[in-house]
Design an enzyme around this catalytic site. Structure first.
Site, PDB file in Angstrom:
ATOM      1  N   TRP B 325       3.070  17.771-104.533  1.00 48.68           N
ATOM      2  CA  TRP B 325       2.592  18.892-104.618  1.00 48.68           C
ATOM      3  C   TRP B 325       1.661  17.959-102.469  1.00 48.68           C
ATOM      4  CZ3 TRP B 325      -2.393  18.440-101.375  1.00 48.68           C
ATOM      5  CH2 TRP B 325      -3.323  19.042-100.314  1.00 48.68           C
ATOM      6  N   HIS B 326       2.221  16.979-102.452  1.00 46.74           N
ATOM      7  CA  HIS B 326       1.870  16.691-101.119  1.00 46.74           C
ATOM      8  C   HIS B 326       3.307  16.536 -99.388  1.00 46.74           C
ATOM      9  CE1 HIS B 326      -1.132  14.068-102.824  1.00 46.74           C
ATOM     10  NE2 HIS B 326      -1.478  13.984-101.674  1.00 46.74           N
ATOM     11  N   GLY B 327       4.013  16.951-100.683  1.00 47.40           N
ATOM     12  CA  GLY B 327       5.695  17.501 -99.530  1.00 47.40           C
ATOM     13  C   GLY B 327       6.714  16.978-100.545  1.00 47.40           C
ATOM     14  N   PHE B 488       0.439  18.696 -94.777  1.00 49.12           N
ATOM     15  CA  PHE B 488       1.208  19.819 -96.417  1.00 49.12           C
ATOM     16  C   PHE B 488       0.158  20.737 -96.255  1.00 49.12           C
ATOM     17  CE2 PHE B 488      -0.452  14.723 -96.910  1.00 49.12           C
ATOM     18  CZ  PHE B 488       1.001  14.171 -96.337  1.00 49.12           C
TER      19      PHE B 488
END
Lengths: 305, 488
Positions: B325-327, B488
């Site tokens: 999800w962060h990257g 993000f």
């Protein structure tokens, strides 16, 4: 609620009074900022004073450190001004500056560094604007950034209030060491540093700088200005770190039709020992070699005898 | 528009004045004002992506109504599936498309095939991961009947785009925020005072702590190949401090701004670096995201029910998805997987009945040796994982960590590095020491200033505020660091 508002207003007034007093005190400080970027004034004066066709070398610090304009001048028989200061001014500023100085039949030798961003660093642009107010037209004004810089300058003046030495001048990044053509000479005869500076984080998905160069190439074509691109010198260390990004940058750049490329990219990547303090700044000897190569190539491409 | 900008200061004061002094008795007008302000706030970054935000909002608004009005289970499922697919589709397109294409091309090249697949030259819309998750949680809650579908488009749009939380959270729940949007707000001086304190402390964290650490971290990570162990350890410890101060500072300003407007947002951080183990860390770090994954992924997968093996699988799934999800980078996936690994001992450990374990809020001001050791060990492994989060790729992160351990072969070099670092960074260490002391003494409150300012009289309180404001002003650098979580 009234009580809270009253307290907030009192606090705000106290804050303004203290800040105002500090600002007033700071005006009496003898502290001076680094003057490297103020060399933009002399560079502009020279470029504007040239009557006939001229050549401008356009980029950031790689050309300030790594171009001997006299050698190129001798090769092409045309006066040359080196506009290079720092890539921190951003591609937008650098190319708008060039547009303002170029005239029909001039030659533009572009060598924009791969890690230069479109907007650059506002502090550099602000310093350039302070030295030469006309440069304000080369970038969009950001009031927020200007207030922060003014606050930062005040802070520095206060910190150095009692200093006997009144300047923050660097022995290398110093206006005094630009010669009349705009080449930096402060690193001449000096031994390279042990470790090269290689900071900078490229934006891997954003090649707006290439789009900006393409727009510049169209401008040159429309105004009958001959545009060449000399690959910036790059240390092996820089290529090892940013190679995948630089390859994509160069590949996109090579698709622009209206630019003639001087030499090839591979030969612009050189051993670290050829560089003075950063992955883009050549030593004096390598600067001479590079300038001879560019001069000879230009002579051939311009079909001069 | 960044929270740490003059623009935002002017913006929030203007909104505050219109909101409370001109529209005080008209909730609908207040909501319209907040919605317009939120779109202006977002438009400052990129006007083009306002249409994406509006589309995502409209999609979930209509899907919610369709789900509620559907008469059959299959129709409800259809609208749920459609909404989630389109939401995830946008996220995949903007955030993950290039990652998948490049990873696939790289896989083909290791198999001996050279493929030139098209990549997208697009920028990631700020906050897309956050507002997409707002929308998904709303749709799922409507589907399961936890909340009624919102009929008022302004109220729903405000829930998705409320400016304090729009670009970097906290990730709100419809069950928590929508009722506040639909209720009349009254001026509450206590809430406002706390809001201003939160903003002040958030600015201290961002400008004084995070940005100072960032300068050093950027240098150390850029030159990690040439540095000794102690410098590398310093790099990852300072990054740990940087990311905490940066993100929790952002969250504090968001919570504070919302309180000025009469809203109570979900708390996102609760002194995570004082945790004694990894599960506790995840109850204190980015709480709104970890609870989102708990409620919408971990529990539907079975959570801790069933066999230990299922539990382990579920833990790995949520941490890897959370990392991703962060990257769009393998570094975030490895970071998530490492946390899953660190979490495992807790699964096999005998559980203590609730209430038997002391939480840090109940520790004495000077904690015991065992407690300090537990906190330091947890912090150390968190720092180790941060190396992956911060590095450009997994190879660099591996090299960074290997170099830390390699360096210990030469004790003389270690001593020399300590001799260089201690005086070289003495001021920074003193600032960080003071920062963590303030955080520790105020760990029983949402912001640590509370315990200090409520124990002194008015003039001293003013003096403390004034010192903090000038510390912020004199720490601001011309080249400001963006908030890390904006990417993000």
């Amino acid at each position: 609620m009234k009580d809270l508002l009253k307290k907030a207003v009192i606090f705000f007034v106290c804050f303004c009074l203290v800040y105002g007093a500090l600002y007033f005190i700071s005006l009496n400080s003898k502290y001076e900022q680094n003057d490297y970027i103020t060399a933009i004034v002399e560079k502009h004066q020279r470029a504007e004073a040239m009557k006939g066709p001229k050549a401008l070398v356009i980029a950031g610090s790689n050309i300030a450190f790594g171009i001997d304009s006299e050698i190129i001048e001798d090769s092409i028989g045309m006066p040359v001004t080196n506009l290079g200061l720092t890539g921190g001014l951003g591609a937008e500023f650098i190319l708008n500056e060039a547009k303002a100085l170029l005239k029909p039949n001039d030659i533009a030798i572009l060598s924009l560094e791969y890690l230069v961003t479109l907007e650059g660093d506002y502090q550099n642009k602000y310093k350039a604007k302070e030295a030469l107010p006309g440069t304000a037209a080369y970038f969009s004004k950001d009031l927020n950034a200007e207030l922060i810089i003014a606050n930062y300058n005040m802070r520095n003046r206060l910190i150095h209030f009692g200093d006997k030495s009144t300047s923050n001048k660097s022995p290398i990044y110093n206006k005094t060491y630009f010669n009349e053509r705009g080449d930096l000479t402060s690193h001449h005869g000096k031994a390279p540093l042990d470790k090269l500076i290689s900071t900078g984080i490229p934006n891997y998905n954003n090649f707006d700088v290439v789009d900006c160069i393409e727009a510049f190439s169209k401008y040159c074509k429309q105004n009958n200005i001959k545009l060449f691109y000399a690959y910036p010198s790059l240390a092996d260390l820089g290529y090892a770190k940013y190679g995948s990004y630089i390859d994509r940058f160069v590949s996109k750049l090579s698709k622009i039709n209206d630019i003639e490329f001087i030499g090839d990219f591979r030969s612009s990547v050189q051993p670290d020992s050829c560089f003075y303090d950063s992955i883009f700044h050549l030593t004096e000897n390598e600067k001479v070699k590079r300038s001879r190569k560019i001069g000879a190539a230009l002579k051939k491409m311009l079909q001069l005898n | 528009m960044f929270f740490n900008s003059v623009n935002y200061a002017v913006f929030i004061v203007t909104v505050f004045i219109i909101y409370w002094f001109f529209l005080k008795k008209n909730r609908n007008a207040q909501n319209i004002l907040l919605l317009v302000a939120s779109y202006i706030f977002y438009g400052f970054w990129n006007v083009k992506f306002l249409s994406l935000l509006a589309f995502s909002t409209a999609l979930d608004y209509f899907s919610g109504l369709k789900i509620e009005n559907a008469t059959t289970k299959s129709a409800k499922k259809f609208w749920l599936f459609l909404s989630i697919t389109i939401n995830i589709g946008f996220l995949a397109l903007f955030k993950y498309y290039n990652f998948f294409v490049e990873s696939f091309a790289s896989l083909l090249s290791t198999a001996g095939f050279q493929a030139h697949l098209p990549t997208l030259n697009v920028i990631l819309p700020v906050g897309i991961s956050f507002y997409t998750f707002h929308g998904i949680s709303y749709i799922v809650d409507v589907y399961y009947g936890k909340i009624k579908a919102e009929k008022n488009p302004v109220d729903y749009s405000l829930f998705v785009s409320f400016f304090p939380l729009l670009v970097a959270g906290p990730i709100e729940r419809a069950t928590h925020l929508l009722p506040q949007i639909k209720k009349d707000r009254v001026i509450n001086p206590v809430m406002m005072t706390e809001g201003m304190r939160l903003i002040l402390w958030g600015m201290v964290k961002k400008v004084v702590i995070a940005d100072r650490c960032a300068d050093v971290v950027n240098q150390l990570f850029a030159q990690y190949k040439d540095l000794g162990s102690i410098y590398l350890i310093l790099g990852c410890v300072l990054f740990a401090v940087q990311i905490y101060a940066d993100f929790s500072g952002y969250s504090d300003i968001a919570l504070g701004s919302a309180r000025l407007l009469g809203f109570e947002l979900l708390r996102n951080f609760n002194y995570p670096y004082f945790s004694k183990n990894i599960p506790e860390f995840w109850k204190r770090w980015h709480i709104s995201l970890s609870s989102w994954f708990r409620d919408y992924l971990y529990i539907p997968l079975g959570g801790s029910r069933g066999s230990k093996l299922n539990n382990v699988r579920n833990v790995f799934i949520i941490f890897i998805v959370s990392g991703f999800w962060h990257g769009a980078n393998w570094t975030f996936i490895v970071w998530g997987a490492l946390h899953a690994l660190f979490y495992l001992p807790q699964i096999f450990k005998k559980k203590h009945p609730a209430g038997q374990i002391k939480t840090i809020e109940h520790y004495p001001l000077i904690p015991g040796f065992r407690q300090v050791l537990q906190m330091m060990l947890t912090f150390a492994i968190v720092c180790l994982a941060w190396v992956y989060f911060r590095s450009l790729n997994v190879h660099e992160a591996n090299e960074y960590i290997i170099n830390i351990f390699k360096g210990f072969r030469d004790p003389a070099a270690i001593v020399n590095q300590v001799k260089e670092i201690v005086p070289g960074y003495a001021f920074l260490f003193a600032v960080l020491g003071a920062f963590f002391f303030v955080e520790w003494q105020g760990r029983d409150h949402i912001h640590p200033l509370y315990n200090i300012v409520t124990r002194v009289n008015q003039p001293v309180r003013f003096l403390i505020y004034m010192i903090l404001v000038f510390t912020i002003l004199f720490s601001v650098q011309p080249k400001q660091e963006s908030f890390i979580y904006f990417q993000f």
